[in-house]
Design a protein around this motif. Sequence first.
Motif: not given
Length: 81
Positions: A16-22, A60-66
């Motif tokens: 999740v953190a990696a998905a948010l990093e960009p 964050l919500s989108v990344a968690e859901r995915i």
Amino acid sequence: MKRARLRTDSANGAIVAAALEPDNTPEMETTVEGDTIETTLERERTGGLRSTVDDYVVNLSVAERIVRIANDHDTQHNDTA
């Protein structure tokens, strides 16, 4: 400088953190410990901080859901294999 610190227990903290990093800006710092993500955000004004926190929480919500959907799919796939 205005500051907010968000701490989230995650389905998979590192992913999740990696998905948010960009989307992180230089005024954001994220650490991961286990499946807990902690992000500190700083902005000059309260309004800017609020906007940044709102954007971060949506992402964050989108990344968690995915991640949850992927984990569920993987679990179902392994159960049928």
